[in-house]
Design a protein around this motif. Structure first.
Motif, short mmCIF file in Angstrom:
data_model
loop_
_atom_site.label_atom_id
_atom_site.label_comp_id
_atom_site.label_asym_id
_atom_site.label_seq_id
_atom_site.Cartn_x
_atom_site.Cartn_y
_atom_site.Cartn_z
N VAL A 1 0.85 -1.20 0.00
CA VAL A 1 0.00 0.00 0.00
C VAL A 1 0.89 1.25 0.00
O VAL A 1 0.65 2.20 -0.76
N ARG A 2 1.93 1.25 0.83
CA ARG A 2 2.85 2.40 0.88
C ARG A 2 3.55 2.61 -0.46
O ARG A 2 3.68 3.74 -0.93
N LEU A 3 3.98 1.51 -1.08
CA LEU A 3 4.64 1.62 -2.38
C LEU A 3 3.67 2.19 -3.41
O LEU A 3 4.02 3.11 -4.16
N SER A 4 2.47 1.69 -3.45
CA SER A 4 1.48 2.18 -4.41
C SER A 4 1.20 3.66 -4.20
O SER A 4 1.18 4.44 -5.16
N ALA A 5 1.02 4.06 -2.96
CA ALA A 5 0.76 5.48 -2.66
C ALA A 5 1.95 6.34 -3.06
O ALA A 5 1.78 7.44 -3.60
N ASP A 6 3.15 5.85 -2.81
CA ASP A 6 4.36 6.60 -3.16
C ASP A 6 4.47 6.76 -4.68
O ASP A 6 4.84 7.83 -5.18
N ILE A 7 4.13 5.71 -5.42
CA ILE A 7 4.15 5.79 -6.88
C ILE A 7 3.16 6.86 -7.35
O ILE A 7 3.49 7.68 -8.21
N TYR A 8 1.97 6.86 -6.79
CA TYR A 8 0.98 7.89 -7.15
C TYR A 8 1.52 9.29 -6.87
O TYR A 8 1.41 10.19 -7.71
N MET A 9 2.06 9.49 -5.69
CA MET A 9 2.53 10.82 -5.30
C MET A 9 3.71 11.26 -6.17
O MET A 9 3.79 12.42 -6.57
N GLU A 10 4.62 10.35 -6.44
CA GLU A 10 5.83 10.69 -7.20
C GLU A 10 5.53 10.99 -8.67
O GLU A 10 6.24 11.77 -9.29
N THR A 11 4.49 10.38 -9.21
CA THR A 11 4.21 10.53 -10.65
C THR A 11 3.02 11.45 -10.94
O THR A 11 2.65 11.59 -12.11
N LYS A 12 2.46 12.09 -9.93
CA LYS A 12 1.23 12.87 -10.15
C LYS A 12 1.40 14.03 -11.12
O LYS A 12 0.44 14.45 -11.75
N CYS A 13 2.60 14.54 -11.28
CA CYS A 13 2.84 15.66 -12.20
C CYS A 13 3.38 15.20 -13.56
O CYS A 13 3.63 16.03 -14.43
N LEU A 14 3.55 13.91 -13.72
CA LEU A 14 4.07 13.38 -14.98
C LEU A 14 3.05 13.58 -16.09
O LEU A 14 1.87 13.23 -15.95
N LYS A 15 3.48 14.19 -17.18
CA LYS A 15 2.57 14.53 -18.28
C LYS A 15 2.29 13.36 -19.23
O LYS A 15 1.35 13.41 -20.00
N ASP A 16 3.12 12.32 -19.17
CA ASP A 16 2.89 11.13 -19.99
C ASP A 16 1.82 10.29 -19.30
O ASP A 16 2.12 9.42 -18.48
N PHE A 17 0.57 10.57 -19.64
CA PHE A 17 -0.55 9.95 -18.94
C PHE A 17 -0.59 8.43 -19.14
O PHE A 17 -0.97 7.70 -18.24
N GLY A 18 -0.20 7.97 -20.33
CA GLY A 18 -0.20 6.53 -20.59
C GLY A 18 0.78 5.80 -19.68
O GLY A 18 0.43 4.79 -19.07
N PHE A 19 1.99 6.33 -19.59
CA PHE A 19 3.00 5.71 -18.72
C PHE A 19 2.56 5.79 -17.26
O PHE A 19 2.61 4.80 -16.54
N ARG A 20 2.13 6.97 -16.85
CA ARG A 20 1.72 7.16 -15.46
C ARG A 20 0.57 6.22 -15.09
O ARG A 20 0.58 5.58 -14.04
N ASP A 21 -0.42 6.12 -15.98
CA ASP A 21 -1.57 5.26 -15.72
C ASP A 21 -1.14 3.80 -15.61
O ASP A 21 -1.58 3.09 -14.70
N GLN A 22 -0.27 3.35 -16.49
CA GLN A 22 0.17 1.96 -16.47
C GLN A 22 0.94 1.65 -15.19
O GLN A 22 0.73 0.61 -14.56
N LEU A 23 1.83 2.54 -14.79
CA LEU A 23 2.63 2.33 -13.58
C LEU A 23 1.75 2.36 -12.33
O LEU A 23 1.88 1.50 -11.46
N THR A 24 0.87 3.34 -12.25
CA THR A 24 0.03 3.42 -11.04
C THR A 24 -0.94 2.24 -10.97
O THR A 24 -1.21 1.72 -9.89
N ARG A 25 -1.42 1.78 -12.12
CA ARG A 25 -2.34 0.65 -12.12
C ARG A 25 -1.65 -0.64 -11.69
O ARG A 25 -2.21 -1.43 -10.92
N SER A 26 -0.44 -0.86 -12.17
CA SER A 26 0.27 -2.08 -11.76
C SER A 26 0.62 -2.01 -10.28
O SER A 26 0.50 -3.01 -9.56
#
Length: 115
Positions: free
Chosen positions: A13-38
């Protein structure tokens, strides 16, 4: 077994939340969505699996969780190679994915032994 008490669930859960927080400003929505979903899939499948009644089903969902973790690890490596993620964050996350994978495998082995 209450999944919320499992260290592997808490850490994922901590890792998932950290991924969300770290990538929230990333403009590559496809990459961000794939990483946060996994990343989100890891604790979600642990939770779903551990609420199943049979050890076989628990193991199946833990295996899915471990596979999602491998997917996230791959995306983290790619994120570093394309300069989306910092070296420090990648090192932390890669160590965490390795440790979580070992923890999931250990839980699967424990469930197999009781089966």
């Amino acid at each position: 077994m209450n999944f919320e008490k499992l260290a592997v669930w808490k850490r994922s859960v901590r890792l998932s939340a950290d991924i969300y927080m770290e990538t929230k400003c990333l403009k590559d929505f496809g990459f961000r969505d794939q990483l946060t979903r996994s990343g989100l899939s890891v604790p979600s499948n642990i939770a779903e699996g551990m609420t199943r009644s049979s050890p076989r089903e628990k193991i199946r969902f833990l295996d899915i969780s471990r596979s999602s973790l491998a997917e996230a690890k791959t995306q983290i490596i790619i994120g570093y190679k394309i300069n989306y993620l910092s070296k420090h964050k990648v090192e932390v996350w890669l160590q965490e994915t390795d440790e979580l994978s070992a923890m999931i495998t250990g839980l699967m082995n424990k469930l197999n032994a009781t089966n």
